[in-house]
Design a protein around this motif. Sequence first.
Motif, PDB file in Angstrom:
ATOM      1  N   LYS A   1      -7.388   1.383   4.366  1.00 11.85           N
ATOM      2  CA  LYS A   1      -5.953   1.287   4.073  1.00 11.85           C
ATOM      3  C   LYS A   1      -5.484   2.417   3.154  1.00 11.85           C
TER       4      LYS A   1
ATOM      5  N   VAL B   1       1.233  -5.580  -5.092  1.00  7.63           N
ATOM      6  CA  VAL B   1       0.358  -6.127  -4.050  1.00  7.63           C
ATOM      7  C   VAL B   1      -0.926  -5.309  -4.058  1.00  7.63           C
TER       8      VAL B   1
ATOM      9  N   GLY C   1      -4.685 -11.116   6.348  1.00  5.80           N
ATOM     10  CA  GLY C   1      -4.295 -11.542   5.004  1.00  5.80           C
ATOM     11  C   GLY C   1      -5.452 -11.676   4.025  1.00  5.80           C
ATOM     12  N   ARG C   2      -6.687 -11.654   4.545  1.00  7.80           N
ATOM     13  CA  ARG C   2      -7.831 -11.694   3.618  1.00  7.80           C
ATOM     14  C   ARG C   2      -7.960 -10.292   3.035  1.00  7.80           C
TER      15      ARG C   2
ATOM     16  N   SER D   1       3.794  -1.295  -4.446  1.00  7.72           N
ATOM     17  CA  SER D   1       4.879  -2.042  -5.072  1.00  7.72           C
ATOM     18  C   SER D   1       5.282  -3.164  -4.130  1.00  7.72           C
TER      19      SER D   1
ATOM     20  N   VAL E   1       7.448  -5.286  -1.971  1.00  5.72           N
ATOM     21  CA  VAL E   1       8.701  -5.062  -1.242  1.00  5.72           C
ATOM     22  C   VAL E   1       9.461  -6.386  -1.151  1.00  5.72           C
TER      23      VAL E   1
ATOM     24  N   ILE F   1      10.989  -8.304   1.078  1.00  3.10           N
ATOM     25  CA  ILE F   1      11.019  -8.271   2.543  1.00  3.10           C
ATOM     26  C   ILE F   1      12.110  -9.175   3.104  1.00  3.10           C
TER      27      ILE F   1
ATOM     28  N   GLU G   1       9.930  -9.003   8.931  1.00  5.24           N
ATOM     29  CA  GLU G   1       8.701  -8.306   9.316  1.00  5.24           C
ATOM     30  C   GLU G   1       8.803  -8.075  10.817  1.00  5.24           C
TER      31      GLU G   1
ATOM     32  N   PHE H   1       5.504 -15.372   8.904  1.00  8.70           N
ATOM     33  CA  PHE H   1       4.157 -15.635   8.401  1.00  8.70           C
ATOM     34  C   PHE H   1       4.041 -16.976   7.704  1.00  8.70           C
TER      35      PHE H   1
ATOM     36  N   ASN I   1      -0.938 -16.030   5.029  1.00  2.00           N
ATOM     37  CA  ASN I   1      -0.658 -14.664   5.464  1.00  2.00           C
ATOM     38  C   ASN I   1      -0.915 -14.427   6.952  1.00  2.00           C
TER      39      ASN I   1
ATOM     40  N   PHE J   1       8.197  -3.416   7.547  1.00  2.00           N
ATOM     41  CA  PHE J   1       9.041  -4.301   6.746  1.00  2.00           C
ATOM     42  C   PHE J   1      10.462  -3.753   6.796  1.00  2.00           C
TER      43      PHE J   1
HETATM   44  P1  ADP Z   1      -3.565  -7.606   6.803  1.00  2.00           P
HETATM   45  O1  ADP Z   1      -4.171  -6.301   7.171  1.00  2.00           O
HETATM   46  O2  ADP Z   1      -4.564  -8.571   6.261  1.00  2.00           O
HETATM   47  O3  ADP Z   1      -2.695  -8.178   7.893  1.00  2.00           O
HETATM   48  P2  ADP Z   1      -1.145  -6.709   5.461  1.00  2.00           P
HETATM   49  O4  ADP Z   1      -1.136  -5.400   4.795  1.00  2.00           O
HETATM   50  O5  ADP Z   1      -0.440  -6.781   6.789  1.00  2.00           O
HETATM   51  O6  ADP Z   1      -2.620  -7.289   5.572  1.00  2.00           O
HETATM   52  O7  ADP Z   1      -0.472  -7.791   4.524  1.00  2.00           O
HETATM   53  C1  ADP Z   1      -0.354  -9.152   4.881  1.00  2.00           C
HETATM   54  C2  ADP Z   1       1.013  -9.673   4.511  1.00  2.00           C
HETATM   55  O8  ADP Z   1       1.221  -9.544   3.088  1.00  2.00           O
HETATM   56  C3  ADP Z   1       2.185  -8.903   5.120  1.00  2.00           C
HETATM   57  O9  ADP Z   1       2.469  -9.322   6.432  1.00  2.00           O
HETATM   58  C4  ADP Z   1       3.297  -9.207   4.139  1.00  2.00           C
HETATM   59  O10 ADP Z   1       3.854 -10.483   4.390  1.00  2.00           O
HETATM   60  C5  ADP Z   1       2.582  -9.226   2.806  1.00  2.00           C
HETATM   61  N1  ADP Z   1       2.658  -7.874   2.174  1.00  2.00           N
HETATM   62  C6  ADP Z   1       1.838  -6.837   2.430  1.00  2.00           C
HETATM   63  N2  ADP Z   1       2.200  -5.740   1.722  1.00  2.00           N
HETATM   64  C7  ADP Z   1       3.282  -6.097   0.998  1.00  2.00           C
HETATM   65  C8  ADP Z   1       4.130  -5.405   0.061  1.00  2.00           C
HETATM   66  N3  ADP Z   1       3.909  -4.143  -0.307  1.00  2.00           N
HETATM   67  N4  ADP Z   1       5.158  -6.119  -0.466  1.00  2.00           N
HETATM   68  C9  ADP Z   1       5.384  -7.405  -0.146  1.00  2.00           C
HETATM   69  N5  ADP Z   1       4.628  -8.105   0.710  1.00  2.00           N
HETATM   70  C10 ADP Z   1       3.586  -7.469   1.290  1.00  2.00           C
END
Ligand code: ADP
Length: 387
Positions: free
Chosen positions: A104, A144, A154-155, A178, A180, A182, A185, A208, A213, A254
């Motif tokens: 990532k 985050v 989400g893990r 930071s 967001v 949201i 999505e 979600f 997640n 987002f």
């Molecule tokens: P994964 O690869 O496990 O799916 P993500 O990066 O998509 O992980 O993050 C999972 C969820 O966490 C997102 O769908 C969103 O709802 C929330 N999330 C991720 N990044 C942010 C962020 N910067 N600000 C707010 N919520 C976030």
Amino acid sequence: MDTQQKIGILGGGQLGKMLYQAGSVKHLPMTIMEKSEDCPARIVCQHFVTGDITSYQDVLSFGEGVDIITIEIENVNVEALEKLEATGKKVFPQPSVLKLIRDKGLQKMFYEGFSIPTADFLLFADAAELRKAITDGHVKLPFVQKLRKEGYDGRGVQVVRTEEDLKNLFDLPSVVESKVDIREEISVIVVRNEAGDLKAFPPVQMEFHPTANLVEFLFAPADISFQLSEEVTRLAIHVAEKLGIVGLLAVEMFVDTQNNVLVNEVAPRPHNSGHHTIEANYTSQYENHLRAITGMPLGSTEAHHAAAMVNLLGAEGFEGPTNYEGLEDALKRQGVYAHLYGKSTTKPFRKMGHITIIGKELKKVKKIAADLYQHVIVNSPGTSGNK
Ligand code: ADP
């Protein structure tokens, strides 16, 4: 058009199953490799090899026997794929893309390098380094934290809101973003072939589960303005072109409360947010992936129906043999398609299947989705309970 090229698919989960089903319509010679025969894809694939998709030797031997290698999950041995590519095999997604996406941190640097809008971020080696940045005022709550590697569904992602949460920081290399605000999505799935032809599926709106997640609902086309729809589509195409992907690329974005569109992450394979394309679009994501990697013309990505998808996640509090409660009533309704993954045991939040609902009007489809969400429950036989 060569329909005789042998295709090797790494991974026998539900995405592998649907990919194989799509390819079998054109009688494409496909083989799946997965560790255990007890996997969702096994029931549909005539050619199956037992092997570990994370093992260098297993992936190499499997790849040597086919012409084109593809994946249904990112967690595969990339070094073996690099070797196969170097010996002239077609590997899609390309190993270079896979390497970038699986970290990532590298993924975020890629967005930054191409001025692709994404949430602000910093990279940290461990919790101590992150704590120091917080003390020094470089990182502020809330934020985050995401593990750079091997997080999924989400893990490996946590929102750090309070001083108390700082006790549970991940002590591994991570990306800190930071938080967001949201509003939506959105996911746009793009398909691109070697010649650079490219098509995008209509944007999809994802909802979600608040704590797990995981996507619970999905609506297509996304209920957003025409302008926003154009913007997210343009951005997704831009990301696919910059990556030079061959095959599918799901671009998760987002939209914040100020209407800014930010790329969250991408997946270079069939995606959860494209399940409904089997019933609602002229060409499914699975078929288009196979068309792209084999050099066939890409199919129309347009939708002929509005659609919703409800993920059937294992209900909380149940672990054991699988039972789908409420499915009978669901199947009596028009436009309802149940996809069951055949996983013999359920556990909380495990992806056990999904239901696609199609119809002429998104409003009606959404209503049925909400109803099915309430009434179709994955638990164990002889038990019954709410989500
Ligand atoms: P994964 O690869 O496990 O799916 P993500 O990066 O998509 O992980 O993050 C999972 C969820 O966490 C997102 O769908 C969103 O709802 C929330 N999330 C991720 N990044 C942010 C962020 N910067 N600000 C707010 N919520 C976030």
